[in-house]
Design an enzyme around this catalytic site. Structure first.
Site, mmCIF file in Angstrom:
data_model
loop_
_atom_site.group_PDB
_atom_site.id
_atom_site.type_symbol
_atom_site.label_atom_id
_atom_site.label_comp_id
_atom_site.label_asym_id
_atom_site.label_seq_id
_atom_site.Cartn_x
_atom_site.Cartn_y
_atom_site.Cartn_z
ATOM 1 N N TYR A 17 0.836 -1.210 0.000
ATOM 2 C CA TYR A 17 0.000 0.000 0.000
ATOM 3 C C TYR A 17 0.863 1.250 0.000
ATOM 4 O O TYR A 17 0.625 2.180 -0.782
ATOM 5 C CB TYR A 17 -0.928 0.006 1.218
ATOM 6 C CG TYR A 17 -1.660 1.318 1.375
ATOM 7 C CD1 TYR A 17 -2.638 1.704 0.473
ATOM 8 C CD2 TYR A 17 -1.346 2.186 2.423
ATOM 9 C CE1 TYR A 17 -3.307 2.916 0.599
ATOM 10 C CE2 TYR A 17 -2.008 3.390 2.562
ATOM 11 C CZ TYR A 17 -2.981 3.755 1.643
ATOM 12 O OH TYR A 17 -3.620 4.958 1.775
ATOM 13 N N LYS B 164 1.271 4.445 -2.848
ATOM 14 C CA LYS B 164 1.151 5.875 -2.574
ATOM 15 C C LYS B 164 2.432 6.628 -2.940
ATOM 16 O O LYS B 164 2.375 7.814 -3.298
ATOM 17 C CB LYS B 164 0.779 6.094 -1.105
ATOM 18 C CG LYS B 164 -0.628 5.624 -0.784
ATOM 19 C CD LYS B 164 -1.657 6.263 -1.716
ATOM 20 C CE LYS B 164 -3.067 5.792 -1.464
ATOM 21 N NZ LYS B 164 -4.050 6.447 -2.360
#
Length: 270
Positions: free
Chosen positions: A160, A164
């Site tokens: 994750y 980003k």
């Protein structure tokens, strides 16, 4: 937030992914309050229809609903086709989700889906709507949702955080590439947010900002900054870590994530 500026520079239509709840829904409400018509995009079409009805009643704006799974090619095509006739001045890439836990225990199907939604679907939207904005020869904008975990590696949320980091880097590059065309590009990098994100990512967050605060700070910064860090908590977390070497920051974030995922760890035998 200058609503007249939003309407004049980024109207008449805004496209918002992930707008059935959380940050995306907050963007939809605040843009509708500024009298922009909005396109709501998410997988749960029935939920979107209710959001759309509420926006029409409260703000007297036009609302279009596109039920689409952005991890699938047909979902991306549906967004393209169902917005082609609109004069879109703003694209908000708010759709996304996270995972947590050790990488070697990851469900690769879920991690692949996250890459498709957080990265490729976002890139697809930037290319499609960026080209439309450039062709209409008028000001416009792209908002990409980054995160403070993207500033460094983040153990126990590694994939994750990597998505980003991709979003942050892409936004910084596009801001320079698209500036000559009058297109404003903004990365919004909040910390923990009170939304459905934590439940899906299987994390426990004790302190967080609201989706409304994230959307408000982001819209206020659009066209004025390259990156915005919404919320006092997010600013404290970010600026306290940035002076440190990346390796140290990664270690610290690993400890933070360890606390957020402590409930996942097997309980010691009594």
């Amino acid at each position: 937030m200058n609503t007249a500026r939003l309407q004049k520079r980024y109207g008449p239509w805004a496209v918002i992914t992930g707008s059935s709840d959380g940050i995306g829904k907050a963007f939809a409400k605040q843009l509708a309050a500024a009298k922009l018509n909005v396109v709501l995009i998410a997988r749960r079409a029935a939920v979107l229809e209710q959001v759309a009805e509420d926006l029409r009643k409260e703000y007297s704006v036009d609302v279009r609903v596109v039920g689409a799974d952005l991890s699938k090619a047909e979902g991306l095509l549906a967004v393209d086709e169902q917005t082609r006739d609109l004069d879109v001045g703003l694209f908000v890439a708010s759709a996304g989700f996270g995972t947590s836990g050790p990488v070697l225990q990851a469900d690769l199907d879920v991690e692949h889906e996250m890459l498709e939604v957080n990265c490729f679907a976002l890139l697809h939207g930037c290319v499609v709507f960026g080209n439309r904005l450039r062709q209409r020869r008028a000001p416009g904008g792209l908002i990409l949702m980054s995160s403070l975990v993207g500033w460094q590696g983040t153990p126990l949320s590694a994939n994750y955080a990597a998505t980003k980091a991709y979003v942050q880097s892409l936004a910084e590059s596009l801001r320079i590439e698209l500036k000559p065309a009058g297109i404003d590009v903004l990365a919004s990098a909040p910390g923990p947010v009170h939304s459905g994100f934590a439940a899906r990512a299987d994390m426990v967050m004790s302190a967080a900002v609201t989706p409304e605060a994230v959307a408000k700070a982001t819209l206020a910064a659009l066209g004025r900054r390259a990156t915005v860090i919404p919320g006092a908590l997010s600013k404290v977390l970010t600026w306290s870590l940035l002076p440190l070497p990346r390796a140290i920051r990664a270690q610290i974030m690993g400890k933070v994530m360890g606390g957020m995922t402590k409930h996942q760890q097997p309980q010691a035998a009594k």
